[in-house]
Motif scaffolding. Structure first.
Motif, PDB file in Angstrom:
ATOM      1  N   VAL A 387       0.863  -1.184   0.000  1.00 18.56           N
ATOM      2  CA  VAL A 387       0.000   0.000   0.000  1.00 18.56           C
ATOM      3  C   VAL A 387       0.893   1.225   0.000  1.00 18.56           C
ATOM      4  O   VAL A 387       1.714   1.406   0.910  1.00 18.56           O
ATOM      5  N   ALA A 389       1.282   5.355   0.025  1.00  9.99           N
ATOM      6  CA  ALA A 389       0.639   6.613   0.396  1.00  9.99           C
ATOM      7  C   ALA A 389       1.519   7.756  -0.049  1.00  9.99           C
ATOM      8  O   ALA A 389       2.754   7.621  -0.129  1.00  9.99           O
ATOM      9  N   THR A 423      -7.122  -0.506   2.933  1.00 11.46           N
ATOM     10  CA  THR A 423      -7.486   0.596   2.048  1.00 11.46           C
ATOM     11  C   THR A 423      -8.994   0.727   2.009  1.00 11.46           C
ATOM     12  O   THR A 423      -9.714  -0.273   1.997  1.00 11.46           O
ATOM     13  N   ASP A 426     -10.048   5.837  -1.764  1.00 13.12           N
ATOM     14  CA  ASP A 426      -8.774   6.458  -2.106  1.00 13.12           C
ATOM     15  C   ASP A 426      -7.952   6.772  -0.868  1.00 13.12           C
ATOM     16  O   ASP A 426      -7.096   7.647  -0.880  1.00 13.12           O
ATOM     17  N   ARG A 427      -8.204   6.039   0.227  1.00 12.35           N
ATOM     18  CA  ARG A 427      -7.509   6.287   1.487  1.00 12.35           C
ATOM     19  C   ARG A 427      -6.843   5.012   1.988  1.00 12.35           C
ATOM     20  O   ARG A 427      -7.382   3.904   1.855  1.00 12.35           O
ATOM     21  N   ALA A 428      -5.665   5.204   2.580  1.00 11.88           N
ATOM     22  CA  ALA A 428      -5.018   4.135   3.330  1.00 11.88           C
ATOM     23  C   ALA A 428      -5.361   4.320   4.799  1.00 11.88           C
ATOM     24  O   ALA A 428      -5.279   5.438   5.332  1.00 11.88           O
ATOM     25  N   LEU A 501      -3.982   7.879  -0.682  1.00  8.35           N
ATOM     26  CA  LEU A 501      -3.137   6.951  -1.418  1.00  8.35           C
ATOM     27  C   LEU A 501      -2.317   7.698  -2.469  1.00  8.35           C
ATOM     28  O   LEU A 501      -2.696   8.763  -2.964  1.00  8.35           O
TER      29      LEU A 501
END
Length: 502
Positions: A387, A389, A423, A426-428, A501
Motif C-alpha cells: 500500500v 501513500a 485501504t 482512495d484512502r489508506a 493513497l
C-alpha cells in the motif's frame, strides 16, 4: 497544536406535539389568512342573519295580508258555502304554498296548496299539531301574531298566524318558510365561495409579499451562515463577509439586525487579527528558541560524552551526575526537535510528497517497538499487496512510532497491541489497537493537544513523556491532508489514521 473544535449545529427544538416550530414566514401568512377567514366568517354570518330577519319580516307582512283576506272571506261567504280550509285556499289572491286550518265549532278542515295550485291534505298528526298550536294561541291571547311551526315531512316549516272571524270561526293560515331559508342558504353559499376564493388568492399574495419583505432578513441569515462555516479557530482568517449596506438601514427592524451583525463581525475580525498576531509571535518565539537551543544542547551532550569517555578515574557521584546530564540533554534535544517540527508545521510548511510504502514502513516500526517493549505482545496485520501513500516517509515513520510508543508506555506489561493496514476507497487506513485500560473520558477532548498529560491507569506519568507525541501525530497527519481519530473504552483503545493513497 490545538484541535479544531467543530461545534454541532443548534438542534431543532420540537414543540409539545413533537413537530418543528413554524417559521416566521409561515406564521405571518397563516395570521393574515386566518384574520381574513375570520372577517369573512363574521361578515357572512351577519349578512345571512340580517337577510333572514328582513325576509322573515316580509313573510310576516304577507302572512298578515293573507289572514286579512281570509277574514273577509268568512265575513261574506257565498250562500250555501260552509267555512272550510278549501274555501280559504281557493280564495282570490292566495299564493301557492298557503296553508289553512279552519275550525267552525264542530269540524276541523286543513290543507295547503302546492306549486300547481292543487290543494293537498294534511296527515292526522299534522292536523293535531296545528289544532294544538291554534288552541294554545287562543288561550294565550296570541292571535294575530305570527309564529313558526315545523310540520315535518314534505310540508316542512311554516310561519302561521291564528285568527278569529266575526262569525266566531277559528282559523289558522300560514306561508312556507322555505323561500326565506332558500334565499338565506343561497346567500351563505355565495359568500362562502367568494370568501374561499378570496382566501386562496390572499394566501398566494401574502406568501409572495412576505417572501419579498423577508428577503433582507434572508440575506442577513445567509451572511451569518457563511461566517459560521469559516474555520475561525486557527490560522489566519480573512473575515470579509458583511451584510450588504442596503440591509443595514437603522430605520427598519431588519436593518438594525444587519447593522448589529456587521458591528459584531468587525469586533470579531479585530479579535481574530489580534489573536493571530499573538499566535505568530508565540510560534516565532518557539521556533527561534528551539533553533537556538539545539547548539548549546549539542555542546552539553558532547562535553558530557567526552568527559565520560576520557578514561579518567572519576568519583562515582561525578560519573552519575555526568550520566544524568547526558541523558537529560538527549531528552531536551528530543523535546526541542519536536517543538521545532510543530512550529514549522504551524507555519504551513509543505512536507515532501513522494510514494511511501506503508507496508514496509509499518514492519520497521513494529520491529522497533518490539525491541523496545518485549513485555508487550505485538501483532501486525498487512494486506497481500503493498500500500503506497503520498507523503513524507520520515514524518510518517515518526507518526506510527509515536502511536506505538504511546501504547507501550501507557499500558501494562502483557498488553496486546495490533497494527493493521487496509485501504478504503482512495484512502489508506492504519489502526493501532490495544486491549489496555482505555483513555479516561475527561482526557479524550484534549488528547491531541500539546503537553497533554494524564495520571490515571493509562497515563502512568513516566518521566520520559513530553506530552507532544500525539500532538505531532495529529499535526503531521493533517499536513498530509489526512485524519486521525481515537475510539477508547475500558479494554480497547484504537487510533485510526487515514492518509491519501499515492
Amino acid at each position: 497544536m490545538n484541535v479544531r473544535s467543530t461545534r454541532p449545529p443548534a438542534p431543532i427544538i420540537p414543540t409539545a406535539s413533537g413537530r418543528a416550530p413554524w417559521t416566521l414566514r409561515r406564521r405571518l401568512v397563516v395570521a393574515v389568512v386566518g384574520l381574513l377567514a375570520l372577517v369573512s366568517l363574521v361578515i357572512g354570518v351577519v349578512s345571512v342573519a340580517i337577510l333572514s330577519a328582513n325576509l322573515m319580516d316580509g313573510l310576516d307582512s304577507q302572512l298578515k295580508n293573507t289572514a286579512d283576506r281570509s277574514i273577509n272571506l268568512f265575513d261574506r261567504p257565498p250562500s250555501g258555502v260552509s267555512p272550510s280550509a278549501s274555501y280559504v285556499l281557493n280564495g282570490p289572491s292566495q299564493q301557492s304554498g298557503t296553508l289553512a286550518l279552519v275550525y267552525d265549532g264542530s269540524t276541523v278542515t286543513a290543507g295547503y296548496t302546492d306549486q300547481a295550485g292543487t290543494i293537498v291534505g294534511l296527515t292526522n298528526d299534522q292536523v293535531t299539531q296545528l289544532v294544538t298550536e291554534l288552541d294554545t294561541a287562543v288561550r294565550n291571547g296570541q292571535t294575530s301574531e305570527p309564529f313558526s311551526v315545523d310540520l315535518g315531512g314534505d310540508v316542512g316549516e311554516y310561519r302561521v298566524m291564528a285568527e278569529t272571524a266575526r262569525s266566531g270561526t277559528l282559523f289558522l293560515v300560514g306561508l312556507p318558510v322555505s323561500s326565506v331559508t332558500g334565499t338565506a342558504t343561497q346567500l351563505a353559499v355565495i359568500i362562502a365561495l367568494v370568501s374561499l376564493a378570496g382566501i386562496v388568492l390572499v394566501a398566494f399574495l401574502a406568501t409572495a409579499i412576505v417572501r419579498l419583505a423577508l428577503r433582507p432578513l434572508q440575506r442577513v441569515t445567509e451572511t451569518a451562515t457563511r461566517v459560521s462555516e469559516l474555520p475561525l479557530d486557527r490560522g489566519e482568517v480573512l473575515l470579509v463577509e458583511r451584510v450588504p449596506a442596503a440591509d443595514t438601514d437603522p430605520r427598519t427592524e431588519v436593518g438594525r439586525v444587519g447593522s448589529a451583525l456587521n458591528r459584531m463581525l468587525d469586533h470579531v475580525d479585530i479579535a481574530l487579527e489580534t489573536r493571530q498576531a499573538s499566535e505568530n509571535k508565540v510560534r516565532q518565539f518557539v521556533a527561534d528558541a528551539s533553533h537556538e537551543l539545539r547548539t548549546p544542547l549539542a555542546s552539553i551532550r558532547g562535553y558530557s560524552e567526552l568527559t565520560r569517555r576520557s578514561g579518567q578515574d572519576l568519583p562515582d557521584d561525578t560519573k552519575h551526575a555526568i550520566g544524568r546530564i547526558e541523558s537529560e540533554s538527549i531528552r531536551m534535544t528530543g523535546l526541542v526537535e519536536d517543538l521545532l517540527l510543530l512550529a514549522r508545521l504551524d507555519e504551513g510548511r509543505e512536507l515532501e510528497r513522494e510514494p511511501v510504502d506503508l507496508t514496509s514502513l509499518l514492519v520497521d516500526v513494529v520491529s522497533d517497538a518490539h525491541a523496545a517493549g518485549r513485555d508487550h505482545v505485538w501483532d501486525l496485520d498487512l494486506p497481500e499487496e503493498p500500500v503506497l501513500a503520498a507523503g513524507d516517509g520520515p514524518r510518517l515513520h515518526q507518526v506510527f512510532a509515536n502511536l506505538l510508543a504511546n501504547a507501550r508506555v501507557h499500558t501494562d506489561p502483557g498488553t496486546r497491541v495490533e497494527v493493521a493496514l487496509a485501504t478504503e476507497g482512495d484512502r489508506a487506513v492504519v489502526t493501532v489497537t490495544d486491549d489496555g485500560p482505555g483513555i479516561p473520558e475527561n482526557l479524550r477532548a484534549t488528547l491531541f493537544e500539546r503537553f497533554a498529560r494524564g495520571d490515571s491507569s493509562r497515563f502512568r506519568g513516566t518521566g520520559g513523556s513530553t506530552g507532544l507525541g500525539l500532538a505531532i501525530v495529529q499535526a503531521v497527519v493533517q499536513a498530509h491532508h489526512g485524519e486521525v481519530t481515537v475510539d477508547s473504552r475500558p479494554g480497547r483503545t484504537s487510533f485510526r489514521v487515514e492518509l491519501p493513497l499515492a
